[in-house]
Design a protein around this motif. Structure first.
Motif, short mmCIF file in Angstrom:
data_model
loop_
_atom_site.label_atom_id
_atom_site.label_comp_id
_atom_site.label_asym_id
_atom_site.label_seq_id
_atom_site.Cartn_x
_atom_site.Cartn_y
_atom_site.Cartn_z
N LYS A 1 24.03 51.61 31.60
CA LYS A 1 24.80 52.92 31.98
C LYS A 1 25.86 52.41 32.79
N GLU A 2 27.05 52.81 32.78
CA GLU A 2 28.23 52.36 33.42
C GLU A 2 28.35 53.58 34.48
N LEU A 3 28.27 53.62 36.11
CA LEU A 3 28.46 54.60 36.92
C LEU A 3 29.60 54.13 37.67
N VAL B 1 28.98 45.51 39.43
CA VAL B 1 29.49 44.44 39.05
C VAL B 1 31.02 44.20 39.03
N ASP B 2 31.71 45.18 39.66
CA ASP B 2 33.03 45.27 39.76
C ASP B 2 33.43 45.91 41.13
N ALA B 3 33.78 45.56 42.23
CA ALA B 3 34.11 46.22 43.58
C ALA B 3 35.53 45.69 43.90
N MET C 1 33.96 50.99 43.20
CA MET C 1 32.89 50.22 42.44
C MET C 1 32.68 50.61 41.10
N ASN C 2 33.52 49.96 40.16
CA ASN C 2 33.46 50.46 38.88
C ASN C 2 33.52 49.32 37.77
N PRO C 3 32.22 49.12 37.43
CA PRO C 3 31.29 50.08 37.06
C PRO C 3 30.12 49.36 38.16
N ILE C 4 29.23 50.44 38.25
CA ILE C 4 27.97 49.88 38.71
C ILE C 4 26.99 50.11 37.29
N HIS D 1 43.73 45.12 37.46
CA HIS D 1 42.99 45.44 36.52
C HIS D 1 42.73 44.34 35.53
N LYS D 2 41.68 43.59 35.80
CA LYS D 2 41.37 42.19 35.18
C LYS D 2 41.30 42.36 33.50
N SER D 3 40.60 43.14 33.33
CA SER D 3 40.24 43.28 31.80
C SER D 3 41.56 43.59 30.99
N ASP D 4 42.36 44.40 31.52
CA ASP D 4 43.55 44.57 30.81
C ASP D 4 44.46 43.44 30.42
N ILE E 1 32.69 35.73 33.05
CA ILE E 1 33.53 35.24 34.15
C ILE E 1 34.86 35.93 34.04
N LYS E 2 35.18 36.20 35.49
CA LYS E 2 36.40 37.14 35.60
C LYS E 2 37.31 36.24 36.63
N ALA E 3 38.54 36.45 36.53
CA ALA E 3 39.82 35.91 36.78
C ALA E 3 39.78 36.46 38.47
N VAL F 1 31.83 33.80 38.58
CA VAL F 1 30.99 33.85 37.39
C VAL F 1 29.52 34.78 37.85
N GLN F 2 29.46 35.71 36.87
CA GLN F 2 28.40 36.81 37.06
C GLN F 2 27.33 36.93 36.13
N LYS F 3 26.14 37.38 36.39
CA LYS F 3 25.19 37.53 35.31
C LYS F 3 25.56 38.63 34.60
N PHE F 4 25.49 38.46 32.94
CA PHE F 4 26.05 39.54 32.07
C PHE F 4 24.88 40.46 31.80
N LEU F 5 25.15 41.75 32.21
CA LEU F 5 23.99 42.93 32.11
C LEU F 5 24.56 43.98 30.80
N PRO F 6 24.03 43.60 29.62
CA PRO F 6 24.61 44.32 28.41
C PRO F 6 23.64 45.38 28.36
P1 ADP Z 1 38.24 45.43 35.47
O1 ADP Z 1 38.01 46.92 36.09
O2 ADP Z 1 39.30 44.85 36.85
O3 ADP Z 1 39.14 45.48 34.44
P2 ADP Z 1 35.49 44.84 35.32
O4 ADP Z 1 34.90 43.77 36.17
O5 ADP Z 1 35.21 46.25 35.72
O6 ADP Z 1 37.29 44.66 35.38
O7 ADP Z 1 35.26 44.53 33.98
C1 ADP Z 1 35.46 45.30 32.82
C2 ADP Z 1 34.38 45.75 31.94
O8 ADP Z 1 33.63 44.86 31.53
C3 ADP Z 1 33.41 46.58 32.78
O9 ADP Z 1 33.69 48.17 32.80
C4 ADP Z 1 32.14 46.44 32.09
O10 ADP Z 1 32.27 47.42 30.74
C5 ADP Z 1 32.43 44.89 31.51
N1 ADP Z 1 31.36 44.16 32.41
C6 ADP Z 1 32.00 43.63 33.53
N2 ADP Z 1 31.21 42.89 34.12
C7 ADP Z 1 29.91 43.10 33.54
C8 ADP Z 1 28.54 42.39 33.63
N3 ADP Z 1 28.36 41.76 34.69
N4 ADP Z 1 27.71 42.86 32.45
C9 ADP Z 1 27.97 43.55 31.57
N5 ADP Z 1 29.27 43.93 31.38
C10 ADP Z 1 30.11 43.80 32.42
#
Ligand code: ADP
Ligand code: MG
Length: 262
Positions: free
Chosen positions: A150-152, A255-257, A242-245, A105-108, A96-98, A142-147
């Motif tokens: 590799k992050e591009l 997953v983030d754009a 687009m970070n990350p793909i 920068h959501k995660s910060d 889940i992302k706000a 709300v987004q599918k978690f893809l654990p």
């Molecule tokens: P921001 O860049 O705004 O902080 P992100 O959406 O890029 O937010 O999320 C931060 C980190 O969380 C990503 O770099 C990635 O490591 C992880 N992440 C985000 N979305 C997913 C997802 N759907 N599946 C797996 N990991 C994710």
């Protein structure tokens, strides 16, 4: 007029390399008949009416989908109930992302909660974010978690006189610490997109090292070209990030754009 033959030879060599670069056949950019340009046009003009520099998340993901750029399954929820329903239909685990125009920068800031496995975890993540950002104007992607992928990273910027520059690299620490990214001027051809993958320093990681699985390069090359096509078709897009793909199991998902328009 050269005082020494070495300098003259070096200058000739440089001229030769320059002419080879200028005259080499890089092919033509692919036209991608399956992009939905009409739909993209509507999304962009609606975004322009919003009057904000950055497009909202739902518009961003719809725009990418119109150009067949693969994105992780998503839903933009208005409240906790919608978020739980969305998680149910996307399938756990979810992220889940706000979402609000003021959060960058959501995660910060505590705006990303990953690996949520059930409705209770979704509820507590939503409530926590409402506590941090305030409930007003806040939505939840709300987004599918893809654990484990590799992050591009791929993106676009603009430079006066050059137009759009398309960027590609490895995400995470590779871009933040090592700045391992490459740029090409749009439109990017297939050959150039391939060269982008092979010219980053960590290119070997794309193939997978020590038994680790590589990424599906064909799909990444396709994304780079579609991004190039999108900004060439819509020059009002001035910035894309687009970070990350995430590259996982032979697939690649954005997953983030973020997209900036003028
Ligand atoms: P921001 O860049 O705004 O902080 P992100 O959406 O890029 O937010 O999320 C931060 C980190 O969380 C990503 O770099 C990635 O490591 C992880 N992440 C985000 N979305 C997913 C997802 N759907 N599946 C797996 N990991 C994710
Ligand atoms: Mg990000």
């Amino acid at each position: 007029c050269y005082s020494f033959p070495t300098t003259a030879a070096k200058a000739l060599g440089a001229l030769y390399r320059y002419s080879k670069t200028r005259t080499r056949d890089i092919g033509k950019p692919i036209d991608f008949p399956n992009v939905d340009k009409k739909k993209a046009e509507i999304i962009i003009s609606q975004a322009q009416k919003d009057g904000k520099p950055y497009m909202s998340a739902d518009r961003v993901y719809e725009l990418l989908a119109a150009y067949k750029i693969p994105v992780a399954a998503w839903w933009l929820a208005n409240d906790v109930h919608e978020a739980a329903n969305a998680a149910e239909s996307i399938g756990y685990p979810v992220v889940i992302k706000a979402e609000s125009s003021s959060i960058v920068h959501k995660s910060d800031l505590g705006g990303v909660a990953i690996n949520l496995k059930n409705a209770a975890e979704v509820k507590s993540a939503v409530e926590k974010m409402e506590g941090i950002f305030g409930a007003k104007n806040l939505k939840f992607l709300v987004q599918k978690f893809l654990p484990g992928g590799k992050e591009l990273i791929a993106g676009v910027s603009t430079k006066p006189g050059l137009g759009h520059l398309v960027m590609f690299g490895l995400g995470g620490i590779y871009v933040e610490v090592l700045k391992d990214v490459v740029f090409k001027i749009a439109p990017v051809t297939e050959l150039e997109a391939k060269e982008m993958l092979s010219s980053i320093k960590a290119t070997k990681l794309l193939d997978g090292v020590r038994g680790e699985k590589g990424v599906n390069k064909e799909k990444v090359i396709d994304i780079i070209q579609r991004v190039s096509k999108l900004v060439t078709d819509f020059p009002m897009i001035t910035e894309m990030d687009m970070n990350p793909i995430i590259a996982i199991n032979d697939n690649v998902y954005v997953v983030d754009a973020r997209i900036k328009i003028c």
